[in-house]
Scaffold this motif. Structure first.
Motif, PDB file in Angstrom:
ATOM      1  N   VAL A 532     -14.026  17.609  -3.877  1.00 23.90           N
ATOM      2  CA  VAL A 532     -13.359  18.399  -2.706  1.00 23.90           C
ATOM      3  C   VAL A 532     -12.788  19.780  -2.917  1.00 23.90           C
ATOM      4  O   VAL A 532     -12.162  20.276  -3.304  1.00 23.90           O
ATOM      5  CB  VAL A 532     -13.242  17.636  -1.398  1.00 23.90           C
ATOM      6  N   LYS A 533     -13.179  21.210  -1.812  1.00 22.81           N
ATOM      7  CA  LYS A 533     -11.986  22.581  -2.202  1.00 22.81           C
ATOM      8  C   LYS A 533     -11.433  22.128  -1.839  1.00 22.81           C
ATOM      9  O   LYS A 533     -11.248  21.382  -0.622  1.00 22.81           O
ATOM     10  CB  LYS A 533     -13.487  23.110  -1.455  1.00 22.81           C
ATOM     11  N   ASP A 534     -10.333  23.395  -1.950  1.00 21.10           N
ATOM     12  CA  ASP A 534      -8.553  23.326  -1.027  1.00 21.10           C
ATOM     13  C   ASP A 534      -8.748  23.369   0.187  1.00 21.10           C
ATOM     14  O   ASP A 534      -8.668  22.757   0.612  1.00 21.10           O
ATOM     15  CB  ASP A 534      -8.214  24.560  -1.970  1.00 21.10           C
ATOM     16  N   ASN A 535     -10.085  23.754   0.697  1.00 19.78           N
ATOM     17  CA  ASN A 535     -10.453  24.149   2.735  1.00 19.78           C
ATOM     18  C   ASN A 535     -10.809  23.378   3.156  1.00 19.78           C
ATOM     19  O   ASN A 535     -10.883  22.770   4.333  1.00 19.78           O
ATOM     20  CB  ASN A 535     -10.800  25.922   2.621  1.00 19.78           C
ATOM     21  N   GLN A 536     -11.328  22.102   2.551  1.00 14.77           N
ATOM     22  CA  GLN A 536     -12.137  21.461   3.144  1.00 14.77           C
ATOM     23  C   GLN A 536     -11.812  20.431   3.651  1.00 14.77           C
ATOM     24  O   GLN A 536     -10.629  20.306   3.127  1.00 14.77           O
ATOM     25  CB  GLN A 536     -13.022  20.772   2.514  1.00 14.77           C
ATOM     26  N   ILE A 537     -11.873  19.416   3.988  1.00 12.86           N
ATOM     27  CA  ILE A 537     -11.228  18.277   5.647  1.00 12.86           C
ATOM     28  C   ILE A 537     -11.767  17.515   5.020  1.00 12.86           C
ATOM     29  O   ILE A 537     -13.269  17.059   5.502  1.00 12.86           O
ATOM     30  CB  ILE A 537     -10.708  18.323   7.231  1.00 12.86           C
ATOM     31  N   VAL A 538     -11.585  16.335   4.666  1.00  9.93           N
ATOM     32  CA  VAL A 538     -12.400  14.764   4.299  1.00  9.93           C
ATOM     33  C   VAL A 538     -11.752  14.337   5.541  1.00  9.93           C
ATOM     34  O   VAL A 538     -10.310  13.561   5.814  1.00  9.93           O
ATOM     35  CB  VAL A 538     -12.227  13.930   3.037  1.00  9.93           C
ATOM     36  N   ILE A 539     -12.737  13.259   5.827  1.00 11.63           N
ATOM     37  CA  ILE A 539     -12.715  11.999   6.601  1.00 11.63           C
ATOM     38  C   ILE A 539     -12.894  10.656   5.666  1.00 11.63           C
ATOM     39  O   ILE A 539     -13.331  10.090   4.937  1.00 11.63           O
ATOM     40  CB  ILE A 539     -13.794  11.874   7.887  1.00 11.63           C
ATOM     41  N   SER A 540     -11.169   9.548   5.611  1.00  9.41           N
ATOM     42  CA  SER A 540     -11.582   8.335   4.555  1.00  9.41           C
ATOM     43  C   SER A 540     -11.800   7.049   5.401  1.00  9.41           C
ATOM     44  O   SER A 540     -11.173   7.089   6.739  1.00  9.41           O
ATOM     45  CB  SER A 540      -9.859   8.599   3.920  1.00  9.41           C
ATOM     46  N   ALA A 541     -11.651   6.382   4.749  1.00  7.49           N
ATOM     47  CA  ALA A 541     -11.695   5.079   5.612  1.00  7.49           C
ATOM     48  C   ALA A 541     -10.022   4.249   5.287  1.00  7.49           C
ATOM     49  O   ALA A 541      -9.583   4.669   4.415  1.00  7.49           O
ATOM     50  CB  ALA A 541     -12.547   4.056   4.413  1.00  7.49           C
ATOM     51  N   PRO A 542     -10.035   4.408   7.001  1.00  7.76           N
ATOM     52  CA  PRO A 542      -8.362   3.163   7.123  1.00  7.76           C
ATOM     53  C   PRO A 542      -8.447   2.414   6.198  1.00  7.76           C
ATOM     54  O   PRO A 542      -7.218   2.105   6.361  1.00  7.76           O
ATOM     55  CB  PRO A 542      -8.178   4.023   8.211  1.00  7.76           C
ATOM     56  N   ILE A 543      -9.269   1.699   6.205  1.00  2.00           N
ATOM     57  CA  ILE A 543      -9.277  -0.006   5.909  1.00  2.00           C
ATOM     58  C   ILE A 543     -10.763  -0.321   5.357  1.00  2.00           C
ATOM     59  O   ILE A 543     -11.473   0.334   4.998  1.00  2.00           O
ATOM     60  CB  ILE A 543      -9.026  -0.323   6.921  1.00  2.00           C
ATOM     61  N   ASN A 544     -10.428  -1.677   4.523  1.00  2.00           N
ATOM     62  CA  ASN A 544     -11.836  -1.881   3.675  1.00  2.00           C
ATOM     63  C   ASN A 544     -12.833  -1.830   5.317  1.00  2.00           C
ATOM     64  O   ASN A 544     -12.816  -2.872   5.703  1.00  2.00           O
ATOM     65  CB  ASN A 544     -11.855  -3.222   2.925  1.00  2.00           C
ATOM     66  N   GLY A 545     -14.265  -2.039   5.027  1.00  2.00           N
ATOM     67  CA  GLY A 545     -14.797  -1.915   5.532  1.00  2.00           C
ATOM     68  C   GLY A 545     -16.778  -2.241   5.346  1.00  2.00           C
ATOM     69  O   GLY A 545     -16.739  -1.267   4.413  1.00  2.00           O
ATOM     70  N   ILE A 546     -17.604  -1.475   6.143  1.00  2.00           N
ATOM     71  CA  ILE A 546     -18.835  -1.298   6.018  1.00  2.00           C
ATOM     72  C   ILE A 546     -19.219  -0.210   6.581  1.00  2.00           C
ATOM     73  O   ILE A 546     -19.235  -0.351   8.342  1.00  2.00           O
ATOM     74  CB  ILE A 546     -19.769  -2.445   6.521  1.00  2.00           C
TER      75      ILE A 546
END
Length: 608
Positions: A532-546
């Protein structure tokens, strides 16, 4: 004059759904099924509820084969299922063609009695299922979902005697052959049960059945008062799976009613033998029981009103999220969330929806994360709530102005497009079997995964039972100490060797830690291999799931707030949106993959 009360046994369905999150495998029920068939039960509840989902999602069992097996082993007893109205055995409303096909196949495969309910007691969500049951010439049991408000008793402004009598009249007019009172959280007190059952018996010339849970500790007393009031049928289960959040045990009830006017006439001695056999089969499941407290009842249920099946699933969900220590906070949040959302009865799917939203409120902040199901409920897609949803909560949940609340003027299912034809087409390269198609129609993601494994297109996961590490005597007691403390898990065996017999005592150490573990989802806890580059935004899983669905593809231009991924967590679908406008550089996981909390699901490169 003798007037025996009839008994429906729930051991093979709701009993283990309430205590073991429906994880009891068919192989552990088969040894006693034929014996149960010979006892003279009114019916055996063997299907419906969460069994369909759990069979395909966790146990790798074909739910249709489970039903066929029960039918072959218990030909003399009527088989019964729990049907969630328009939601069938799922967590959303299905179109009428799916409802018709599912009920037709269930009737053909072995179901004799359909206990049909709606979480909101809304007849709009019951009419299609009722018509389908009648069309297939099976017994239609319409269900009153019993609930109370903060008043704590039968009565008050919502759930009073008039409310239940009026609902029962509506259900009778839909063609009900019998009426069930479904007390899913054990809230029906003994004297309220007497009043309600007596009123129903006075008003209707239909059999009345009572289903309750032991959660509050009132279950057996409630059954007795209902029997005194003239109830025709009651639900119980074998003692190894009774009490706690399950049903009252049949054994003490038979002993109590022995030689009385309403004696069911079932053979207690035979039932005790069968119960002992079941006890032996259940030893490997003991670790799945709630071990967070010593009490086998929860008197606070009169406040939080959580039904048995919901509680075991709630505990399982918190464990998976690594937040089991926050159970009490969630329990306190549930009645608050329920009140804000219009006091729906806490029964599937509303119990899962309210429970999951309460978990989200505690883990992420109040209504910071809202499931798609809760949004649909507020819009009106689940039917009419008992009272109005609080306006401030509506505003928060429907902050997207495209989702404005509209007046509900007809059945929500009238707005649904047929799905069976599409399901057949999408599954045509795997199977044309109607039962398989229904599995896929009900659960497009987890159901498809099951079918791919069933037909050898994916590897079948190996069930594992976590071994118990035995401790040596030196670890348990000081050196030289001769006495050994035996635990309550001690079991005695006669071991026969040639012509000699040896008495042996076996004490399974740390039995509470033995868990039955099954998993059928592909699982990945690894991070993605793209840096992940410094200027990039990530979407992460807020909880375990499918991962249920990708709503965009790599390379797509997205705007702030645009929906990106649907993640199923705690049996609810949650749509994750983009926090910025930009280009999707990476979608990290394929549909059907199980991800852990914090896993990076997508990378977005913001517009410059």
């Amino acid at each position: 004059m003798s007037h025996p009360v009839k008994i429906t046994d729930t051991t093979f369905r709701d009993a283990h759904q309430s205590l073991l999150a429906t994880r009891l495998k068919i192989e552990d029920m088969l040894p006693i099924a034929e014996q149960m068939d010979s006892l003279g039960f009114h019916s055996m509840e063997v299907w419906g509820g969460a069994t369909f989902d759990v069979c395909t999602r966790f146990l790798n069992e074909d739910p249709w084969e489970r039903l066929r097996t029960f039918k072959s082993l218990m030909p003399n007893t009527k088989l019964q299922m729990l049907l969630r109205g328009q939601s069938l055995v799922g967590y959303r409303a299905y179109p009428d063609d799916v409802v018709d096909s599912f009920i037709e196949r269930s009737a053909e495969t072995g179901i004799d009695i359909f206990r049909v309910f709606d979480a909101l007691n809304d007849e709009w969500n019951l009419s299609a299922a009722a018509n389908a049951v009648l069309k297939n010439k099976k017994h239609l049991q319409m269900t009153l979902c019993y609930s109370i408000t903060d008043h704590g008793k039968l009565g008050g402004p919502i759930y009073n005697l008039e409310y239940f009598i009026n609902k029962a009249r509506t259900f009778r007019d839909l063609g009900a052959h019998s009426i069930a009172v479904k007390d899913m959280a054990g809230l029906l007190s003994p004297y309220d049960a007497y009043q309600l059952i007596a009123a129903l018996k006075s008003e209707f010339d239909l059999p009345i059945q009572l289903h309750t849970h032991y959660t509050s500790g009132m279950g057996s007393m409630t059954l007795l008062k209902a029997i005194e009031a003239g109830v025709d049928i009651v639900d119980t289960c074998l003692s190894p799976l009774a009490l706690r959040t399950s049903q009252p045990a049949i054994e003490p009830l038979l002993s109590t009613l022995n030689s009385q006017e309403r004696d069911p006439g079932l053979n207690l001695k035979s039932i005790l033998i069968i119960g002992n056999q079941l006890e032996q089969r259940l030893s490997k499941y003991i670790g799945m029981l709630d071990s967070t407290k010593s009490s086998v009842i929860d008197a606070t249920v009169l406040s939080h009103q959580i039904p048995g099946g919901m509680f075991s699933n709630l505990l399982s969900q918190l464990r998976e999220a690594g937040a089991e220590d926050r159970l009490q906070e969630v329990m306190e949040e549930i009645p608050i969330t329920r009140k804000e959302l219009g006091y729906p009865p806490l029964v599937t799917p509303m119990s899962q929806m309210i429970g999951s939203q309460s978990v989200s409120n505690i883990l992420f902040g109040r209504y910071e994360m809202v499931s798609n199901a809760i949004t649909d409920y507020v819009i009106g897609k689940y039917g009419r709530p008992p009272v109005q949803i609080e306006e401030s909560i509506k505003t928060i949940i429907l902050k997207d102005e495209k989702n404005k609340v509209h007046d509900i003027k007809s059945r929500p299912a009238d707005e649904l497009e047929p799905e069976m034809k599409k399901a057949k087409e999408e599954l045509s390269d795997i199977t044309s079997n109607i039962d398989d198609i229904l599995i896929y129609a009900l659960y497009p993601t987890t159901g498809l995964g099951f079918l791919r494994r069933k037909y050898g297109l994916e590897a079948m996961p190996v069930e594992s039972i976590e071994p118990v590490e035995p401790k040596s005597i030196s670890e348990e007691q000081p050196s030289g100490q001769n006495s050994i403390t035996k635990t309550g898990n001690l079991k005695a065996f006669n071991v026969y060797l040639d012509n000699e017999v040896f008495y042996v005592e076996v004490d399974p150490i740390n039995l509470k830690q033995t868990l039955v573990q099954t998993s059928n989802e592909q699982h990945s806890s690894k991070g993605i291999d793209t840096p992940v580059k410094d200027n990039q935004i990530v979407i992460s899983a807020p909880i375990n799931g499918i991962i249920i669905k990708h709503l965009v593809a790599e390379g797509d231009q997205v705007s702030t707030g645009q929906n990106i991924i649907i993640l199923e967590a705690m049996k609810m679908e949650n749509t994750l949106s983009s926090p910025t406008s930009g280009i999707i550089k990476k979608m990290a996981y394929a549909v059907g993959i199980k991800v852990n909390k914090g896993a990076i699901l997508a990378i977005i490169e913001p517009n410059s």
